[in-house]
Each structure stands twice: as structure tokens, then as C-alpha cells.
Design an enzyme around this catalytic site. Structure first.
Site: not given
Ligand code: 13P
Length: 252
Positions: A9, A11, A95, A97, A167, A173, A212
Site C-alpha cells: 500500500n 499510500k 483502511h 486512515e 491492521e 506506521g 509495521s
Molecule cells: P506501515 O507498514 O507503514 O505500518 O503501514 C501499514 C499499512 O497501513 C498498510 O496498509
């Protein structure tokens, strides 16, 4: 056993030219394995360019979001048919976010899942609890609510087209991934819920973990039969670390 699935992903990272460079770098070092399916989810504007570069390779294309409507006066939105024509096979829905920064509700996510399936886009449905919910022992009830509301109205046969991504918000993150035991416990609960509600064979449900994931912890996570792959954020922005995670998922 379901085939392992590794999704990158991206982002809101990579312009079109940067996206092309990253895909070229991935294609140079990635040797496809039958035991692992690989997908990338670049930003919308890079989808078509990335699709062109992926061509007939085994790497699949995913979008990071989708509108629940097919077309109309919805400024700024991207419809399922648009994603299909841009070359997407998968779409990430719900997601954290999208939920927590952009205010998407379980009802929004429900509508998006149905819209995606109507257009033969395969949803990667994200669920996960916040830190305060975990600390208050609400993880199972939060996951249950997200899952049952999001997937409401689907038939058992639809579930075969859905990947669930667990997740935990506190692991995204932060550099602090869930432990294998923490992830496996929630994955088992998700399998139980899908079995109870839709009669899905637990061994045929694909549940991946995100939060992560790095080349340093992926092997440990993949040791659990509950964890069928990873949704990777930061570590997918570098070709070597992304391909390394895919290699660690292989059982060929
Ligand atoms: P990270 O791997 O940067 O923690 O992000 C995970 C994520 O949100 C994947 O969709």
C-alpha cells in the site's frame, strides 16, 4: 491452505515517474513464486502507468479506495468501472486512515464493498482496533462490529472474493508491529466470525496482517498458519524490502 498474499500500500507516496521507477526496480529483482501472490496499490494517478509496466507479469494492481457509486456528480471520487479500466483487480476498502482521518463509517465501507463486487473488483477489507480499544479489552467486539457491518448482505459465495486485512491502528506506521500471538488471536477470531455468520470454511479465508511489517519481522509473522500474508506500508516503498518480504512469504 490459501495462497499467501503480499500487498504494498503505497499510500500518498510516489508521483507517476517515481511510481514507474519503483515498479521497474521491483520487476528487476522479483522472481514470482507460485505460493505467493503479489499486488501493489499505487496512488490513483499512477495506476494506468503502473498497469502498463506490469503488463502480463504476475503482479496484480490494487487501488487504495473506491467510490460506492458507479458514476455521477461526485466531485473528486473514482468509480469501480474507472478502476477496472485502469487495470485494477483489487481494491483496498476501509483502511484505518480512511476511517479515522477521512471519517469513513462502517456503512460507507459496506456500500463500497458491494459496489466493488458488483464490478468484479476484489475487496481487501481492512479492520482493526485503536490502542485505547485494545487496552479496554474491546478488540474482539470492535473487529466483530466492523466485519459484520461491512460485510452485511453478502452471500457465502461472495466471501470467496474477499481478503480481510487485520491492521491494528496502533501498529500502523509506529514501528511497533503486533506480535505473532496478538495477530494470530485476532485472525482466529475473524475466521470464527466468518464461519459462524456465512459458513465459510476457515481454511479458505484469506486473512493478512498489516502494521509495521518489515523484512525483519515478516518471517516471524508468517510462521503462524493464521497469517496468510501482509499489507505493507512503509517497507513497500523500497523495492528491496518489499521483494524481501514477498520472498519470506514463499513456501515453494
Ligand atoms: P506501515 O507498514 O507503514 O505500518 O503501514 C501499514 C499499512 O497501513 C498498510 O496498509
Amino acid at each position: 491452505m490459501v495462497r499467501r498474499f503480499i500487498v504494498g500500500n503505497w499510500k500518498m507516496h510516489k508521483t507517476i515517474s517515481q511510481a514507474e521507477s519503483l515498479i521497474q526496480a521491483i520487476l528487476k529483482i522479483y522472481h514470482p513464486q507460485t505460493s505467493v501472490e503479489l499486488a501493489v496499490a499505487p496512488p490513483f494517478v499512477a495506476l494506468q502507468a503502473v498497469s502498463g509496466l506490469l503488463g502480463s507479469t504476475s503482479i496484480k494492481l490494487a487501488a487504495q479506495n473506491v467510490c460506492a457509486k458507479d458514476e455521477g456528480a461526485f466531485t473528486g471520487e473514482i468509480s469501480p468501472p474507472m478502476l477496472r479500466e485502469a487495470g485494477c483487480q483489487y481494491v483496498i476498502i476501509g483502511h484505518s486512515e480512511r476511517r479515522h482521518i477521512f471519517g469513513e463509517t462502517d456503512q460507507d465501507i459496506h456500500a463500497k464493498i458491494h459496489a466493488a463486487l458488483r464490478h468484479s473488483l476484489l475487496p481487501i477489507v481492512c479492520v482493526g482496533e485503536r490502542l485505547e480499544e485494545r487496552q479496554a479489552n474491546q478488540t474482539q467486539s470492535v473487529i466483530q462490529h466492523q466485519l459484520l457491518t461491512g460485510l452485511d448482505g453478502l452471500e457465502s459465495k461472495d466471501l470467496a472474493h474477499i481478503t480481510i486485512a487485520y491492521e491494528p491502528v496502533w501498529a500502523i506506521g509506529t514501528g511497533q508491529a503486533a506480535t505473532v500471538d496478538q495477530a494470530a488471536e485476532v485472525h482466529a477470531h475473524i475466521r470464527f466470525l466468518l464461519g459462524k455468520q456465512w459458513g465459510v470454511n476457515p481454511d479458505q479465508t484469506r486473512i493478512i496482517y498489516g502494521g509495521s511489517v518489515t523484512p525483519d519481522n515478516a518471517q516471524m509473522l508468517f510462521q503462524s498458519p493464521q497469517i496468510n500474508g501482509a499489507l505493507v506500508g512503509k517497507a513497500c516503498l523500497n523495492s528491496e524490502s518489499f521483494v524481501k518480504i514477498a520472498q519470506l512469504a514463499t513456501s515453494d
